[in-house]
Design an enzyme around this catalytic site. Structure first.
Site, PDB file in Angstrom:
ATOM      1  N   GLU A  54      37.082  35.590  45.469  1.00  0.00           N
ATOM      2  CA  GLU A  54      36.577  35.346  44.117  1.00  0.00           C
ATOM      3  C   GLU A  54      35.349  34.437  44.061  1.00  0.00           C
ATOM      4  O   GLU A  54      35.408  33.326  43.517  1.00  0.00           O
ATOM      5  CB  GLU A  54      37.676  34.754  43.229  1.00  0.00           C
ATOM      6  N   GLU A  80      45.132  40.600  44.481  1.00  0.00           N
ATOM      7  CA  GLU A  80      45.921  39.695  43.630  1.00  0.00           C
ATOM      8  C   GLU A  80      46.171  40.369  42.299  1.00  0.00           C
ATOM      9  O   GLU A  80      45.266  40.939  41.689  1.00  0.00           O
ATOM     10  CB  GLU A  80      45.185  38.374  43.342  1.00  0.00           C
TER      11      GLU A  80
HETATM   12  C1  FCB Z   1      43.032  33.515  41.111  1.00  0.00           C
HETATM   13  C2  FCB Z   1      43.005  32.744  42.402  1.00  0.00           C
HETATM   14  C3  FCB Z   1      44.356  32.366  42.927  1.00  0.00           C
HETATM   15  C4  FCB Z   1      45.304  31.980  41.815  1.00  0.00           C
HETATM   16  C5  FCB Z   1      45.297  33.011  40.715  1.00  0.00           C
HETATM   17  C6  FCB Z   1      46.258  32.725  39.582  1.00  0.00           C
HETATM   18  O1  FCB Z   1      41.834  33.310  40.426  1.00  0.00           O
HETATM   19  O2  FCB Z   1      42.340  33.482  43.399  1.00  0.00           O
HETATM   20  O3  FCB Z   1      44.178  31.351  43.875  1.00  0.00           O
HETATM   21  O4  FCB Z   1      45.027  30.714  41.372  1.00  0.00           O
HETATM   22  O5  FCB Z   1      44.019  33.156  40.195  1.00  0.00           O
END
Ligand code: FCB
Length: 457
Positions: free
Chosen positions: A171, A359
Site C-alpha cells: 500500500e 487483504e
Molecule cells: C491496511 C493495512 C493493514 C491493516 C488494514 C486494516 O491498510 O495494509 O496493515 O492495517 O489496512
C-alpha cells in the site's frame, strides 16, 4: 449464512486461501536481537499520534510465540501466509551492516511454514522504515530508494530459495499520501511537496527492489500490493464526475500508471508535476518492469464530490456520503460490489498480471463470551467479498488467491489495539488466541478446497 462448501465450489482448484499480518502489527520484541527503532516506534511514542499512545513493543508477541502461531495458521487449514519482513531487524540502521540475527527469525518462520506445507508470501516493506533513515529525509530522499534496494537484496539472498512470492511494498498510497500529505501515519508529515517526493522515490524503490529480487532469484514471483480505491462520484453532475476522474488519477493512477504503463497520469502532472522531484533518465523504465503478479487490498469504497473552494489543491475533492448503511466498527462503509467494479476498471485501464486479493476483512470489536467470539458481521463481510471474487473469476479475470486480513487482532496503526480485524481474537493481557466464528467458517472453506488445500496432496 453462506455455506462454505457451496462457496468453495465457485473457485478453481488452485485458488489460494490465506491469512495475512504485518511485522510491526504483530511481532513485538521491538528491541530483540539487534532490532533498532522504526518510524512507527517513534511515531507511536509521540503524544496524540496513536490512540492511547499504544505502541508495538509487545503487540501480539508473535516474535516469541512463533511456533504456536504457525500451529494456529496450520490449524486454520489455509494454503498460504502473507507476512512482512521488518527492515529494522535486517538492516537496523537502514544503510549499515546486515543483522544476521534478524534474518534468523524469518528463516525460522519460513522453515516453519514449509514444514507445515504452507506457502510463504513475504512483503518487504509494510511501513516500518528504519528510524535512522529519517535523518536523511526518509522517503522524501532519493537515497532511501537505494537503501531499500540493498535491503531487498539481503533478504532475497537469505530467504529467496524458500519464498513462494514476494511483494516490494504494501500500500504505497498509505506510506505516501496518508503518511506525508494527510499526516495520519508515520512520519506524520502534512505537506504536498514532501508527499510528491515520497511518491516518486517510493515508486523508484519498488522498481529497484524488483531488480534486486530478480538479480538474486530470477524465478521468484515478484509483485506489488496496492490498496486501489474504488472511486464513485457523489452525484451524476459533470462536476462530481470530473472530481471522481481526478481522484482516480491521484489515488490510483500515480501508482498504477508508473508501474504498469511507465508514466504518471496527465492530469496529475499538469496540476502537480512542477513540484515533483527530478525524474532522472531511466527512472520510469526501472519503475515499470513487468511484474509476475499484483496484490489488491480492498476494504471500502471512496465517494467524492467536487471541492468548490477557491484554490483547492489537486485533486480538489471533498468526501461524499456513503450509499450503504452498513459500517464496520472503524466506520468504513460496507459495499462489496465496489470490489468487482474496481477490478473491472483497473483491468480495463492497465495491462495487469494475475491478481491476489492480499487483504480484505472487517473491523468488529466484539470480544470473547463463554469461550467463543460471535463475529457474524465479519463472516458475512468476508463471504460477500468472496462471492464477488468468485463472480470475477467466472467473468474471466485472473484472480489467483485471497488473504483474510487478519490472521489475528493486532496493532491497527493510528487506532492502536482498539480496532480488531482478526479472524482470531487476541487477549492482550494474556496473549491467549481464540479462533472467532469467522475463523472457524474460513477454516471450513479452506478445508473444503479440493486441490488448493495443502493437505490434499
Ligand atoms: C491496511 C493495512 C493493514 C491493516 C488494514 C486494516 O491498510 O495494509 O496493515 O492495517 O489496512
Amino acid at each position: 449464512m453462506i455455506d462454505p462448501k457451496t462457496l468453495a465450489d465457485r473457485f478453481p482448484g488452485d485458488f489460494v486461501f490465506g491469512v495475512a499480518t504485518a511485522a510491526f502489527q504483530v511481532e513485538g520484541a521491538s528491541k530483540a536481537d539487534g532490532r533498532k527503532p522504526s518510524i512507527w516506534d517513534a511515531f507511536s511514542n509521540m503524544p496524540g499520534r496513536v490512540h492511547g499512545r499504544h505502541n508495538g513493543d509487545v503487540a501480539c508477541d508473535h516474535y516469541n510465540r512463533l511456533e504456536e502461531d504457525l500451529d494456529l495458521i496450520a490449524s486454520l487449514g489455509v494454503a498460504a501466509y502473507r507476512f512482512s519482513i521488518a527492515w529494522p531487524r535486517i538492516v537496523p540502521e537502514g544503510t549499515g551492516p546486515v543483522n544476521e540475527k534478524g534474518l534468523d527469525f524469518y528463516d525460522r518462520l519460513v522453515d516453519g511454514l514449509k514444514a507445515r506445507g504452507i506457502k510463504a508470501f513475504a512483503t518487504l516493506y509494510h511501513w516500518d522504515l528504519p528510524l535512522m533513515l529519517m535523518g536523511d529525509g526518509g522517503w522524501t530522499a532519493r537515497q532511501t530508494a537505494y537503501a531499500f534496494q540493498r535491503y531487498a537484496r539481503a533478504v532475497t539472498a537469505r530467504l529467496g530459495d524458500r519464498l513462494d512470492a514476494v511483494a516490494t511494498f504494501n500500500e504505497p498510497w498509505c506510506s505516501v499520501w496518508l503518511s506525508h500529505l494527510y499526516g495520519i501515519h508515520a512520519p506524520g508529515e502534512r505537506d504536498m511537496d514532501a508527499a510528491l517526493h515520497a511518491l516518486h522515490f517510493t515508486n523508484l524503490a519498488h522498481g529497484l527492489g524488483v531488480a534486486a529480487v530478480r538479480s538474486e532469484r530470477p524465478s521468484l514471483p515478484v509483485g506489488l500490493v496496492l490498496n486501489a480505491h474504488a472511486i464513485y462520484p457523489g452525484s451524476d453532475s459533470p462536476a462530481d464526475r470530473a472530481a471522481a476522474a481526478r481522484a482516480f488519477d491521484f489515488h490510483n493512477g500515480v501508482f498504477f500508471g508508473p508501474v504498469f504503463k511507465g508514466e504518471y497520469p496527465e492530469s496529475f502532472l499538469a496540476a502537480l508535476g512542477h513540484r515533483m522531484p527530478a525524474i532522472e533518465p531511466g527512472d520510469m523504465e526501472t519503475i515499470s518492469q513487468p511484474l509476475d503478479w499484483w496484490g489488491l487490498n480492498y476494504y471500502t469504497p471512496m465517494r467524492v464530490s467536487h471541492d468548490p473552494a477557491d484554490g483547492a489543491e489537486f485533486p480538489a475533492t471533498v468526501p461524499a456520503p456513503p450509499v450503504a448503511e452498513a459500517r464496520t466498527d472503524i466506520g468504513w462503509e460496507v459495499f462489496a460490489p465496489a470490489l468487482g467494479d474496481l477490478v473491472r476498471r483497473l483491468n480495463a485501464d492497465y495491462p495487469l498480471p494475475p491478481c491476489y486479493i492480499t487483504e480484505n476483512g472487517a473491523c468488529y470489536n466484539m470480544g470473547v463470551e463463554g469461550g467463543t467470539v460471535d463475529d457474524q458481521p465479519r463472516l458475512d463481510y468476508i463471504a460477500d467479498h468472496l462471492a464477488v471474487t468468485a463472480g470475477l473469476i467466472a467473468e474471466g479475470y485472473p484472480m489467483r488467491g485471497y488473504f483474510a486480513w487478519s490472521l489475528m487482532d493486532n496493532f491497527e496503526w493510528a487506532e492502536g489495539y482498539r480496532m480488531r480485524f482478526g479472524i482470531v481474537h487476541v487477549d492482550y493481557e494474556t496473549q491467549v488466541r481464540t479462533v472467532k466464528k469467522s475463523g472457524h467458517w474460513y477454516a471450513a472453506l479452506a478445508g473444503e478446497f479440493p486441490k488448493g488445500n495443502h493437505r490434499a496432496g
